[in-house]
Design an enzyme around this catalytic site. Structure first.
Site, PDB file in Angstrom:
ATOM      1  N   CYS A  41       1.663   4.231  -6.566  1.00  0.00           N
ATOM      2  CA  CYS A  41       1.587   5.529  -5.890  1.00  0.00           C
ATOM      3  C   CYS A  41       2.307   6.622  -6.685  1.00  0.00           C
ATOM      4  O   CYS A  41       1.776   7.088  -7.682  1.00  0.00           O
ATOM      5  CB  CYS A  41       2.065   5.416  -4.451  1.00  0.00           C
ATOM      6  SG  CYS A  41       1.282   6.661  -3.425  1.00  0.00           S
ATOM      7  N   HIS A  62      -1.314   1.308  -2.478  1.00  0.00           N
ATOM      8  CA  HIS A  62      -0.161   0.402  -2.330  1.00  0.00           C
ATOM      9  C   HIS A  62      -0.643  -1.030  -2.161  1.00  0.00           C
ATOM     10  O   HIS A  62      -0.785  -1.503  -1.022  1.00  0.00           O
ATOM     11  CB  HIS A  62       0.657   0.797  -1.092  1.00  0.00           C
ATOM     12  CG  HIS A  62       1.375   2.096  -1.216  1.00  0.00           C
ATOM     13  ND1 HIS A  62       2.652   2.180  -1.717  1.00  0.00           N
ATOM     14  CD2 HIS A  62       1.000   3.359  -0.910  1.00  0.00           C
ATOM     15  CE1 HIS A  62       3.044   3.447  -1.706  1.00  0.00           C
ATOM     16  NE2 HIS A  62       2.054   4.187  -1.222  1.00  0.00           N
ATOM     17  N   GLU A 100       0.941  -3.654  -2.381  1.00  0.00           N
ATOM     18  CA  GLU A 100       1.959  -4.516  -1.760  1.00  0.00           C
ATOM     19  C   GLU A 100       1.706  -4.756  -0.271  1.00  0.00           C
ATOM     20  O   GLU A 100       2.108  -5.776   0.275  1.00  0.00           O
ATOM     21  CB  GLU A 100       3.370  -3.934  -1.982  1.00  0.00           C
ATOM     22  CG  GLU A 100       3.710  -2.630  -1.272  1.00  0.00           C
ATOM     23  CD  GLU A 100       3.325  -1.367  -2.046  1.00  0.00           C
ATOM     24  OE1 GLU A 100       2.406  -1.443  -2.873  1.00  0.00           O
ATOM     25  OE2 GLU A 100       3.928  -0.300  -1.784  1.00  0.00           O
TER      26      GLU A 100
END
Ligand code: GLN
Length: 512
Positions: free
Chosen positions: A366, A488, A490
């Protein structure tokens, strides 16, 4: 009290039941007045977790998604703000037909409706879950959590006994002699009883297992069987908590109380989360916030990748405001996470130059992606004052997205949640994902300025993932592993399905 691990305990109970083939969902109740976690300072509250539907929620929902392998929605995070907003909107519409609108029954009814609604949201298979975990945040006795505990009490008295089970998590501290003390448990159980809530299971958070004598004592004054007193001993990895609770026999108590079919547990998940390490890498994460809770999903995603590769990932937290030039001597790779605001930006850009030139494996997320573009514009294209429009001055090669320009409210207005990304064939990104189109979660206001794309891609930089004409992934074709994403990854990583950028990043670090 907060920080004891209610979320992990609830998620672990969910995992234990899921291993026995029961379908599970989860609701987190946060008794604050914010509508959602999106506007909250991560340095105080921890990471803002982003869901597929764009919900910006408490980090516990990330734990639920990872432990239970489900995709939750914004409806699964109930806050006082959301409840009151709905009730006040209903009042303005005249839905209450002249009644005096009060905490009991109007707020409590709304809380019950929110829990029921979230519990019935279909899971990925299109079916609603059979069991819903409801985590009531805060501490028993807090003013803020009162309406929620009252709603829970009402739900419990309205439903058949086996349809709800109340698990109370308490601290069982050791005194200076190391002896375990039950006083905090006695007091919180008493406070809970005053609210009409009687615990069916007590989970005691402790640094060493609660012995039979202490369990007997807790069982006696809390009026529950001794086997319903469960030790939750501190373990080195939160993924071991289900195994610990399992050893304590919690599954039997849950199954018996709820009248569930007692399937044999499938223990595959346990072997995945505890795979032996045979290798180790050291990764530097350059951050602005000092607390690790802000980056919990990144830590977990690295752990998922590490377990899959039998590689222990150790993290070196590097303060973006303190270091001069990042010392990469002891690092196998560098990660720059997302963030907001100008603080620490110049050091992060400097670090990107270092890893680019020294060919050190790099993953940017990001803001980390945006800064790669800024660094490249400055040092390769010679736009020496290149920057992002999020900061003042200079030439913005990162600009605000057009549909964000007229937005003045900060809450829930970023580009949020799932968007598809088309990958360019033959690139590192497409090798990582092994797919043409992927779906990942987003949370940003700025993007690569379309005007600079032709110049940026003249040399070694490739935008290898795009959504329409928005740049989503960049990489360098003259570097062993340099990948950065506007999204993102994650947030979608699970122990059973590590995120492709993370697993390939850790692999590249291990090769160094
Ligand atoms: N501040 C940047 C933006 O709003 C990056 C956001 C982030 O890293 N989540 O676009």
């Amino acid at each position: 009290m907060s920080g004891l691990g209610k979320g992990i305990t609830a998620a672990s109970i969910g995992r234990i039941l899921k291993n026995r083939s029961h379908s599970i969902t989860a609701v987190k109740i946060d008794p604050y007045l914010n509508i959602d976690a999106g506007t909250m300072n991560p340095a105080q509250h921890g990471e803002v977790f982003v869901l597929s539907d764009g919900g910006e929620v408490d980090l516990d929902l990330g734990n639920y998604e990872r432990f239970l392998d489900v995709d939750l929605t914004g409806a699964h995070n109930i806050t006082t703000g959301k409840v009151y907003r709905t009730v006040i909107e209903k009042e303005r519409r005249g839905d209450y037909l002249g009644e005096t609108v009060q905490i009991i029954p109007h707020i409590t009814e709304q809380i019950k409706a929110c829990i029921t609604h979230a519990a019935h949201e279909p899971l990925n298979n299109g079916e609603p879950a059979k069991i819903c975990l409801v985590e009531v945040g805060g501490t028993v006795g807090d003013i803020e959590s009162m309406p929620f505990l009252e709603a829970v009490r009402q739900m419990r008295s309205e439903l058949p006994k086996e349809d709800t089970i109340l698990v109370h998590l308490t601290l069982v501290p050791g005194d200076t002699m190391g002896e375990l003390k039950t006083k905090p448990t006695q007091h919180s159980v008493k406070t809970l009883r005053e609210l009409g809530l009687i615990a069916d299971i007590i989970v005691g958070r402790t640094h060493r297992p609660i012995d039979a004598g202490i369990k007997k004592k807790i069982s006696a004054f809390c009026d529950l069987p001794q086997k319903a007193v469960i030790s939750a001993t501190t373990v080195p990895d939160t993924y071991y908590v289900p195994m610990e609770l399992e050893k304590e026999g919690i599954a039997e108590v849950l199954t018996e109380h709820m009248g569930l079919v007692s399937h044999e547990p499938d223990n595959e998940w346990y072997s995945i989360v505890s795979r032996e390490y045979t290798n180790r890498v050291n990764i530097g994460i350059i951050t602005k916030y000092g607390i690790e809770d802000v980056y919990i999903s990144i830590k977990e995603a690295l752990k998922h990748a590490g377990r899959a590769l039998s590689t222990e990932v150790t993290i070196q937290w590097i303060d973006a405001e303190r270091f001069e030039r990042v010392d990469t001597k002891n690092l196998d790779g560098v990660l720059i996470p997302g963030g907001f605001g100008i603080r620490g930006i110049e050091s992060k850009i400097e670090a990107i130059s270092t890893v680019r030139e020294d060919k050190i494996p790099f993953l940017g997320l990001c803001l980390g992606f945006q800064l790669c573009v800024v660094e490249y514009a400055r040092n390769i294209l010679g736009i020496t004052d290149a920057t992002s429009a999020e900061f003042e001055g200079g030439t913005p090669v990162i600009s605000i997205m057009p549909d964000q320009q007229s937005i003045s409210d900060l809450g829930g207005t970023m580009r949020l949640g799932n968007y598809p990304i088309t990958l360019k064939e033959g690139t590192l990104a497409s090798r990582c994902y092994q797919k043409d189109v992927i779906i990942e979660r987003h949370r940003h206001r700025y993007e690569v300025d379309p005007e600079y794309i032709p110049a940026l891609t003249e040399k070694s930089l490739i935008f290898s993932g795009v959504y329409q004409n928005r740049m989503e992934i960049c990489e360098l074709n003259d570097h062993p592993f340099f990948l950065a994403t506007q999204f993102h990854p994650e947030f979608r990583s699970r122990p059973t399905r590590p995120s492709p950028p993370f697993i390939n990043f850790v692999k590249a670090c291990a090769k160094r």
